[in-house]
Design an enzyme around this catalytic site. Sequence first.
Site, mmCIF file in Angstrom:
data_model
loop_
_atom_site.group_PDB
_atom_site.id
_atom_site.type_symbol
_atom_site.label_atom_id
_atom_site.label_comp_id
_atom_site.label_asym_id
_atom_site.label_seq_id
_atom_site.Cartn_x
_atom_site.Cartn_y
_atom_site.Cartn_z
ATOM 1 N N LYS A 140 -35.533 -13.810 -5.752
ATOM 2 C CA LYS A 140 -35.734 -13.533 -7.165
ATOM 3 C C LYS A 140 -35.451 -12.052 -7.408
ATOM 4 C CE LYS A 140 -39.759 -11.108 -6.700
ATOM 5 N NZ LYS A 140 -39.890 -9.649 -6.987
ATOM 6 N N ASP A 192 -46.605 -13.821 -6.514
ATOM 7 C CA ASP A 192 -45.253 -14.274 -6.850
ATOM 8 C C ASP A 192 -44.994 -15.728 -6.477
ATOM 9 O OD1 ASP A 192 -44.543 -11.870 -7.943
ATOM 10 O OD2 ASP A 192 -43.372 -11.171 -6.230
#
Length: 283
Positions: A9, A135
């Site tokens: 990401k 996350d």
Amino acid sequence: MFTLPSPAKLNLFLHINGRRPDGYHELQTLFQFLDYGDDVGFSPRDDDRILLDPALPGVPDRDNLILLAALALRRTVDQPLCGVNLSLTKRLPMGGGLGGGSSNAATTLLGLNRLWQLGRSCEELAELGLQLGADVPVFVRGFAAWGEGIGEKLTPAEPPEIWYLVLKPDCNISTGLIFSEQGLTRDTPRIKIAPAFEGDASRYRNDCEDVVCRLYPEVKRSLDWLAQFGPARLTGTGACIFGRFPTESKAQKVWASRPSGITGFVARGVNLSPLHKKLTELK
């Protein structure tokens, strides 16, 4: 036996709005996935053991998020389950701000949910994943997202799916160290979701960038070099940096001219996680 992707990401921007009493920081960020990352393989065993091979160098089993995710999910089940051999093909650099460990944990949760036929929803798995790291939920849910809170409050987003050149300077950065630095900006005013979606994320910044560049000169050198070709930014707390490009060929051209000693890759930003795309194909 099957293999699932564990994508990287990017934090297209990262604003720190304050520090909570528990020591965590209040954030606003925009997450987007890349069509590049690790792979995690799943193979059932005849016994109940959970094994990872190869082991991750420098990471003991007690700290490995793949094994921690597997054990956390198994503890939620009251019935016997088969064991599993887990394999990791590692491409994402550790300490790079690309979410590699969190992504590995999310892929493990979703993969074992399928292997063990548990039928858990993404919401249930995301809640479990949050215990492993802030996350993990974005990887479990699988959509590009506006993140708030400590990054776990997610609203779907659709940033442009453009090409990125990601560089990894020769250093590993501790997230804890960066967030404990006195000089870290912690008072960026909150912005509203709608204007952020309507605007260009390149207008915003990463509040960790100044501290990281001060502590790690190799990051600053790489950032200065990449900035010659357009906006360049740190992702997460680093050490990876990224630049935006409208086409793959333009990104590859800059990649070919990089200074010696820098590793990295070219990848496309995608708003649906490659992990979820693969899971849909397996059904």
